[in-house]
Design a protein around this motif. Structure first.
Motif, PDB file in Angstrom:
ATOM      1  N   GLU A 215       3.299   7.724   3.397  1.00  0.00           N
ATOM      2  CA  GLU A 215       2.991   7.043   4.503  1.00  0.00           C
ATOM      3  C   GLU A 215       2.516   8.145   5.611  1.00  0.00           C
ATOM      4  OE1 GLU A 215       5.868   6.213   3.051  1.00  0.00           O
ATOM      5  OE2 GLU A 215       5.916   3.933   2.892  1.00  0.00           O
ATOM      6  N   LYS A 216       3.405   9.268   5.311  1.00  0.00           N
ATOM      7  CA  LYS A 216       3.101  10.400   6.268  1.00  0.00           C
ATOM      8  C   LYS A 216       1.509  10.796   6.125  1.00  0.00           C
ATOM      9  CE  LYS A 216       7.412  12.003   7.235  1.00  0.00           C
ATOM     10  NZ  LYS A 216       8.393  12.586   6.229  1.00  0.00           N
ATOM     11  N   MET A 217       0.738  10.661   5.069  1.00  0.00           N
ATOM     12  CA  MET A 217      -0.603  11.016   4.710  1.00  0.00           C
ATOM     13  C   MET A 217      -1.505  10.050   5.435  1.00  0.00           C
ATOM     14  SD  MET A 217      -0.705  12.320   0.886  1.00  0.00           S
ATOM     15  CE  MET A 217      -2.253  12.733   0.911  1.00  0.00           C
ATOM     16  N   GLY A 218      -0.952   8.753   5.970  1.00  0.00           N
ATOM     17  CA  GLY A 218      -1.678   7.753   6.751  1.00  0.00           C
ATOM     18  C   GLY A 218      -2.118   6.630   5.968  1.00  0.00           C
ATOM     19  N   ALA A 219      -1.326   6.518   4.809  1.00  0.00           N
ATOM     20  CA  ALA A 219      -1.608   5.380   4.073  1.00  0.00           C
ATOM     21  C   ALA A 219      -0.422   4.191   4.130  1.00  0.00           C
ATOM     22  CB  ALA A 219      -1.820   5.553   2.601  1.00  0.00           C
ATOM     23  N   SER A 220      -0.769   2.786   4.035  1.00  0.00           N
ATOM     24  CA  SER A 220       0.299   2.163   3.949  1.00  0.00           C
ATOM     25  C   SER A 220       0.632   1.864   2.341  1.00  0.00           C
ATOM     26  CB  SER A 220       0.104   0.748   4.663  1.00  0.00           C
ATOM     27  OG  SER A 220      -1.191   0.339   4.587  1.00  0.00           O
ATOM     28  N   VAL A 221       1.751   1.235   2.337  1.00  0.00           N
ATOM     29  CA  VAL A 221       2.060   0.850   0.910  1.00  0.00           C
ATOM     30  C   VAL A 221       2.760  -0.583   0.590  1.00  0.00           C
ATOM     31  CG1 VAL A 221       3.894   1.662  -0.928  1.00  0.00           C
ATOM     32  CG2 VAL A 221       2.966   3.364   0.666  1.00  0.00           C
ATOM     33  N   THR A 222       2.522  -1.015  -0.448  1.00  0.00           N
ATOM     34  CA  THR A 222       2.901  -2.354  -0.787  1.00  0.00           C
ATOM     35  C   THR A 222       3.185  -2.311  -2.630  1.00  0.00           C
ATOM     36  OG1 THR A 222       2.455  -4.689  -0.938  1.00  0.00           O
ATOM     37  CG2 THR A 222       0.688  -3.375  -0.886  1.00  0.00           C
ATOM     38  N   SER A 223       4.049  -3.200  -2.892  1.00  0.00           N
ATOM     39  CA  SER A 223       4.099  -3.591  -4.406  1.00  0.00           C
ATOM     40  C   SER A 223       3.402  -4.910  -4.652  1.00  0.00           C
ATOM     41  CB  SER A 223       5.504  -3.273  -4.812  1.00  0.00           C
ATOM     42  OG  SER A 223       6.323  -4.231  -4.259  1.00  0.00           O
ATOM     43  N   ASP A 224       2.867  -5.260  -3.608  1.00  0.00           N
ATOM     44  CA  ASP A 224       2.236  -6.758  -4.012  1.00  0.00           C
ATOM     45  C   ASP A 224       0.652  -6.609  -4.222  1.00  0.00           C
ATOM     46  OD1 ASP A 224       1.110  -9.359  -3.751  1.00  0.00           O
ATOM     47  OD2 ASP A 224       2.407  -9.941  -2.360  1.00  0.00           O
ATOM     48  N   LEU A 225       0.367  -6.643  -5.454  1.00  0.00           N
ATOM     49  CA  LEU A 225      -0.994  -6.404  -5.569  1.00  0.00           C
ATOM     50  C   LEU A 225      -1.946  -7.243  -4.809  1.00  0.00           C
ATOM     51  CD1 LEU A 225      -3.645  -5.051  -7.208  1.00  0.00           C
ATOM     52  CD2 LEU A 225      -3.137  -6.926  -8.866  1.00  0.00           C
ATOM     53  N   ARG A 226      -1.831  -8.796  -4.591  1.00  0.00           N
ATOM     54  CA  ARG A 226      -2.650  -9.611  -4.026  1.00  0.00           C
ATOM     55  C   ARG A 226      -2.605  -9.338  -2.610  1.00  0.00           C
ATOM     56  NH1 ARG A 226      -1.552 -11.175  -8.906  1.00  0.00           N
ATOM     57  NH2 ARG A 226      -2.979 -12.639  -9.964  1.00  0.00           N
ATOM     58  N   ALA A 227      -1.535  -8.762  -1.900  1.00  0.00           N
ATOM     59  CA  ALA A 227      -1.506  -8.328  -0.428  1.00  0.00           C
ATOM     60  C   ALA A 227      -2.132  -7.410  -0.479  1.00  0.00           C
ATOM     61  CB  ALA A 227      -0.094  -8.240   0.327  1.00  0.00           C
TER      62      ALA A 227
END
Ligand code: NCD
Length: 330
Positions: A215-227
């Motif tokens: 996230e520090k690189m400026g990306a958000s993270v999810t483990s839900d593919l559809r989201a």
């Protein structure tokens, strides 16, 4: 009226996207269309003399089809001489250091060295000590800058077409990168590039394949593919890099497919205009279903075509505008 471009290219080497400014990235992207046109010439003569008499050396320590052939073609279309070093048949296997090998190549007056290596930082240490222009064609998990540049170029072309705006950039678009982020230099270079160009990046994959603190690189993270793909303008699938995994990082391929594969079923969650991209090579029907890889949203082969033009642009800028070796280095 857009302001006249002020950016000038001054770098000797291309090591990573992290080092580049937005303006430098845009300068490379804006230099590429003339080279797209060279490859598409009706005359069939796909050459310009911008690197005539120069020597470009492809030095690949890891397997590669696309990137190696793309650099070789780019050099040839700029009229350079090319030389490929096959590592299995070179003195590296006898224990020669990278510096010594490069010193020997340079004694034969090389101009550009394109290097792929399993160790992060390999291109960087060579660039600091040698006169040739060094291009990083992938260093370990670290960076693969020309891949991110050709990806950004391909995305930008589609955004421009869709909006009917030849000046449009990537500001505000949503890019979902799906799969094995942990082992991927392509993901890292893409996150840097897309952030600098104003896009929003969402990463999605099994928790064990998402690096800590990404996230520090400026990306958000999810483990839900559809989201992850719900608002995506671009869905970027990555190869599961089975060769880089020491231990099983997810329960099974079948489980991965069920949760993360991009197929016609999962794509129903994405907007109709979402593009599907992949850097290649594809594990067909694992991270990407054949129906999608070969389907109407896929721009995978456009990425490959654009790769030649981007690499022509990079070599042209480095050789014809880039600075010489900095003084006082290592
Ligand atoms: C990638 C690489 O080697 O980093 N491929 C490529 O250059 N097109 C990604 C991969 O190996 O999966």
């Amino acid at each position: 009226m857009p302001e006249a471009r002020q950016t000038v290219w001054t770098r000797k080497d291309l090591i990573g996207i992290e080092d580049l400014s937005r303006e430098e990235i845009e300068l490379i992207l804006d230099t590429a269309p003339q080279f797209v046109a060279v490859s598409k010439r009706e005359s069939g003569i796909k050459k310009v003399p911008l690197l005539q008499g120069r020597l470009v050396v492809n030095w690949f320590h890891e397997p590669s089809t696309r990137t190696r052939t793309s650099f070789e073609l780019a050099a040839k279309r700029l009229s350079a001489d090319t030389l490929g070093i096959t590592v299995a048949a070179s003195s590296s296997v006898k224990g020669e250091t990278l510096h010594d090998t490069l010193a020997n190549i340079e004694a034969m007056h090389s101009d550009v060295i394109v290097i792929r290596h399993g160790c992060a930082g390999a291109a960087h240490i060579l660039a600091a000590r040698h006169d040739s222009h060094i291009i990083n064609a992938g260093d370990g998990r670290h960076e693969h800058p020309t891949q991110a540049l050709l990806d950004a170029f391909t995305m930008r072309e589609h955004v421009r077409q869709r909006r009917g705006d030849p000046e449009a950039g990537l500001d505000g678009i949503n890019v979902a990168i799906i799969g094995d982020i942990e082992h991927s230099r392509v993901a890292r270079s893409n996150i840097w590039a897309l952030n600098k160009l104003g896009a929003r990046v969402t990463l999605c994959g099994p928790a064990t394949l998402i690096p800590a603190h990404v996230e520090k690189m400026g990306a958000s993270v999810t483990s839900d593919l559809r989201a992850a793909i719900r608002d995506a303008d671009v869905i970027y699938a990555l190869r599961i890099q089975l060769e880089r995994q020491q231990k099983g990082l997810f329960p099974s391929i079948r489980e991965y497919i069920r949760l993360f594969r991009i197929d016609n079923d999962s794509l129903r969650a994405a907007p109709d205009h979402a593009l599907v991209m992949h850097p290649g090579p594809i594990n067909r029907d694992i991270e990407l279903a054949t129906e999608v890889a070969d389907g109407p949203r896929s721009v995978i082969l456009e990425q490959v075509s654009n790769g030649v033009a981007i690499r022509m642009a990079v070599m042209h800028l480095l050789v014809n505008f880039g600075g010489k070796k900095p003084t006082g280095t290592l």
